[in-house]
Design a protein around this motif. Structure first.
Motif, PDB file in Angstrom:
ATOM      1  N   LEU A  56       0.811  -1.215   0.000  1.00  0.00           N
ATOM      2  CA  LEU A  56       0.000   0.000   0.000  1.00  0.00           C
ATOM      3  C   LEU A  56       0.845   1.266   0.000  1.00  0.00           C
ATOM      4  CD1 LEU A  56      -2.922  -0.940   2.403  1.00  0.00           C
ATOM      5  CD2 LEU A  56      -3.038  -0.532  -0.061  1.00  0.00           C
ATOM      6  N   LEU A  57       2.105   1.185   0.393  1.00  0.00           N
ATOM      7  CA  LEU A  57       2.945   2.382   0.429  1.00  0.00           C
ATOM      8  C   LEU A  57       3.172   2.991  -0.955  1.00  0.00           C
ATOM      9  CD1 LEU A  57       5.457   1.450   3.259  1.00  0.00           C
ATOM     10  CD2 LEU A  57       3.445   2.928   3.385  1.00  0.00           C
ATOM     11  N   PRO A  58       3.482   2.195  -2.006  1.00  0.00           N
ATOM     12  CA  PRO A  58       3.573   2.807  -3.341  1.00  0.00           C
ATOM     13  C   PRO A  58       2.233   3.361  -3.843  1.00  0.00           C
ATOM     14  CG  PRO A  58       4.611   0.634  -3.330  1.00  0.00           C
ATOM     15  CD  PRO A  58       3.930   0.812  -2.018  1.00  0.00           C
ATOM     16  N   VAL A  59       1.147   2.731  -3.452  1.00  0.00           N
ATOM     17  CA  VAL A  59      -0.178   3.247  -3.821  1.00  0.00           C
ATOM     18  C   VAL A  59      -0.377   4.615  -3.167  1.00  0.00           C
ATOM     19  CG1 VAL A  59      -2.675   2.850  -3.676  1.00  0.00           C
ATOM     20  CG2 VAL A  59      -1.121   0.927  -4.093  1.00  0.00           C
ATOM     21  N   THR A  60       0.044   4.719  -1.920  1.00  0.00           N
ATOM     22  CA  THR A  60      -0.025   6.000  -1.217  1.00  0.00           C
ATOM     23  C   THR A  60       0.757   7.069  -1.975  1.00  0.00           C
ATOM     24  OG1 THR A  60      -0.264   4.934   0.933  1.00  0.00           O
ATOM     25  CG2 THR A  60       0.590   7.181   0.926  1.00  0.00           C
ATOM     26  N   TRP A  61       1.981   6.726  -2.376  1.00  0.00           N
ATOM     27  CA  TRP A  61       2.820   7.671  -3.097  1.00  0.00           C
ATOM     28  C   TRP A  61       2.156   8.094  -4.412  1.00  0.00           C
ATOM     29  CZ3 TRP A  61       6.473  10.896  -2.047  1.00  0.00           C
ATOM     30  CH2 TRP A  61       7.208  11.459  -3.087  1.00  0.00           C
ATOM     31  N   SER A  62       1.589   7.138  -5.104  1.00  0.00           N
ATOM     32  CA  SER A  62       0.914   7.441  -6.362  1.00  0.00           C
ATOM     33  C   SER A  62      -0.268   8.387  -6.156  1.00  0.00           C
ATOM     34  CB  SER A  62       0.443   6.154  -7.032  1.00  0.00           C
ATOM     35  OG  SER A  62      -0.265   6.431  -8.206  1.00  0.00           O
ATOM     36  N   LEU A  63      -1.034   8.129  -5.108  1.00  0.00           N
ATOM     37  CA  LEU A  63      -2.165   9.012  -4.819  1.00  0.00           C
ATOM     38  C   LEU A  63      -1.702  10.417  -4.454  1.00  0.00           C
ATOM     39  CD1 LEU A  63      -4.437   6.592  -2.769  1.00  0.00           C
ATOM     40  CD2 LEU A  63      -4.965   7.590  -5.002  1.00  0.00           C
ATOM     41  N   LEU A  64      -0.596  10.507  -3.755  1.00  0.00           N
ATOM     42  CA  LEU A  64      -0.077  11.813  -3.346  1.00  0.00           C
ATOM     43  C   LEU A  64       0.506  12.601  -4.511  1.00  0.00           C
ATOM     44  CD1 LEU A  64       1.677  10.839  -0.004  1.00  0.00           C
ATOM     45  CD2 LEU A  64      -0.347  12.277  -0.252  1.00  0.00           C
ATOM     46  N   THR A  65       1.035  11.903  -5.499  1.00  0.00           N
ATOM     47  CA  THR A  65       1.759  12.591  -6.575  1.00  0.00           C
ATOM     48  C   THR A  65       1.003  12.515  -7.900  1.00  0.00           C
ATOM     49  OG1 THR A  65       3.096  10.612  -6.991  1.00  0.00           O
ATOM     50  CG2 THR A  65       4.001  12.254  -5.470  1.00  0.00           C
TER      51      THR A  65
ATOM     52  N   GLN B 177      -4.437  13.061  -5.711  1.00  0.00           N
ATOM     53  CA  GLN B 177      -5.456  12.780  -4.704  1.00  0.00           C
ATOM     54  C   GLN B 177      -4.794  12.821  -3.321  1.00  0.00           C
ATOM     55  OE1 GLN B 177      -8.729  12.255  -5.247  1.00  0.00           O
ATOM     56  NE2 GLN B 177      -8.474  12.508  -7.443  1.00  0.00           N
ATOM     57  N   PRO B 178      -4.301  13.994  -2.903  1.00  0.00           N
ATOM     58  CA  PRO B 178      -3.521  14.045  -1.661  1.00  0.00           C
ATOM     59  C   PRO B 178      -4.294  13.649  -0.404  1.00  0.00           C
ATOM     60  CG  PRO B 178      -4.013  16.266  -2.429  1.00  0.00           C
ATOM     61  CD  PRO B 178      -4.438  15.318  -3.517  1.00  0.00           C
ATOM     62  N   VAL B 179      -5.589  13.921  -0.377  1.00  0.00           N
ATOM     63  CA  VAL B 179      -6.363  13.561   0.819  1.00  0.00           C
ATOM     64  C   VAL B 179      -6.428  12.045   0.959  1.00  0.00           C
ATOM     65  CG1 VAL B 179      -8.630  13.677   1.923  1.00  0.00           C
ATOM     66  CG2 VAL B 179      -7.688  15.692   0.786  1.00  0.00           C
ATOM     67  N   TYR B 180      -6.779  11.355  -0.136  1.00  0.00           N
ATOM     68  CA  TYR B 180      -6.841   9.894  -0.088  1.00  0.00           C
ATOM     69  C   TYR B 180      -5.452   9.300   0.167  1.00  0.00           C
ATOM     70  CZ  TYR B 180     -11.542  10.310  -2.002  1.00  0.00           C
ATOM     71  OH  TYR B 180     -12.861  10.630  -2.204  1.00  0.00           O
TER      72      TYR B 180
ATOM     73  N   LEU C  43      -4.588   6.988   3.369  1.00  0.00           N
ATOM     74  CA  LEU C  43      -4.087   5.633   3.159  1.00  0.00           C
ATOM     75  C   LEU C  43      -2.702   5.466   3.771  1.00  0.00           C
ATOM     76  CD1 LEU C  43      -4.456   2.838   1.935  1.00  0.00           C
ATOM     77  CD2 LEU C  43      -3.502   3.738  -0.197  1.00  0.00           C
ATOM     78  N   GLY C  44      -1.859   6.472   3.612  1.00  0.00           N
ATOM     79  CA  GLY C  44      -0.518   6.411   4.187  1.00  0.00           C
ATOM     80  C   GLY C  44      -0.546   6.317   5.701  1.00  0.00           C
ATOM     81  N   ILE C  45      -1.409   7.097   6.322  1.00  0.00           N
ATOM     82  CA  ILE C  45      -1.527   7.049   7.785  1.00  0.00           C
ATOM     83  C   ILE C  45      -1.970   5.670   8.242  1.00  0.00           C
ATOM     84  CG2 ILE C  45      -2.908   7.917   9.725  1.00  0.00           C
ATOM     85  CD1 ILE C  45      -2.828  10.676   8.262  1.00  0.00           C
ATOM     86  N   VAL C  46      -2.943   5.093   7.555  1.00  0.00           N
ATOM     87  CA  VAL C  46      -3.449   3.767   7.933  1.00  0.00           C
ATOM     88  C   VAL C  46      -2.370   2.700   7.750  1.00  0.00           C
ATOM     89  CG1 VAL C  46      -5.112   1.970   7.298  1.00  0.00           C
ATOM     90  CG2 VAL C  46      -5.858   4.335   7.518  1.00  0.00           C
TER      91      VAL C  46
END
Length: 137
Positions: free
Chosen positions: A88-97, A101-104, A108-111
């Motif tokens: 899930l960490l790369p998915v988090t990075w993808s959502l952030l960049t 989708q920085p909120v999602y 996700l990163g926090i979880v």
């Protein structure tokens, strides 16, 4: 306050089990929604809703099983839970960049990081080591 819940399973393991179980439930719900959308005739030309549903169902089911195992105090759930969080960490990075989708991404990163912290907390690692006859320092 004790580190351990009932039957000698640390609270950190049970909390991680709760987080991982919720992740698995979310993935299975996504799978069901995608199947229902496909059955209702929504356009499937851009992505395969059924294929994506199968992917979410299989992986989400594995994550759900790992979370339930941790909630029940079974050590076998930890490896799958750790792998799921690391994926899930790369998915988090993808959502952030790239996905903008920085909120999602932040949620996700926090979880994912919270689950990893719980899974590698000292009480959790001592609990895992007990099965291998390793004495805590």
């Amino acid at each position: 306050m004790s580190d351990k819940g009932s039957a000698g399973v640390p609270t950190t393991v049970r909390a991680a089990g709760g987080v991982v179980t919720l992740e698995g439930v979310a993935a299975v719900v996504v799978a069901v929604v995608l199947v229902v959308r496909g059955l209702l005739g929504h356009d499937q030309s851009v992505t395969s809703g059924y294929g994506t549903a199968a992917w979410f169902g299989v992986l989400g089911g594995a994550v759900l099983a790992a979370g339930i195992a941790l909630l029940l105090g079974k050590r076998r759930g930890r490896a799958n839970a750790v792998i799921a969080q690391l994926l899930l960490l790369p998915v988090t990075w993808s959502l952030l960049t790239d996905s903008h989708q920085p909120v999602y991404g932040a949620l996700l990163g926090i979880v994912a990081v919270a689950a990893l912290v719980l899974l590698f907390a000292p009480p959790s690692t001592r609990w895992m080591a007990q099965d291998y006859g390793v004495e805590p320092e």
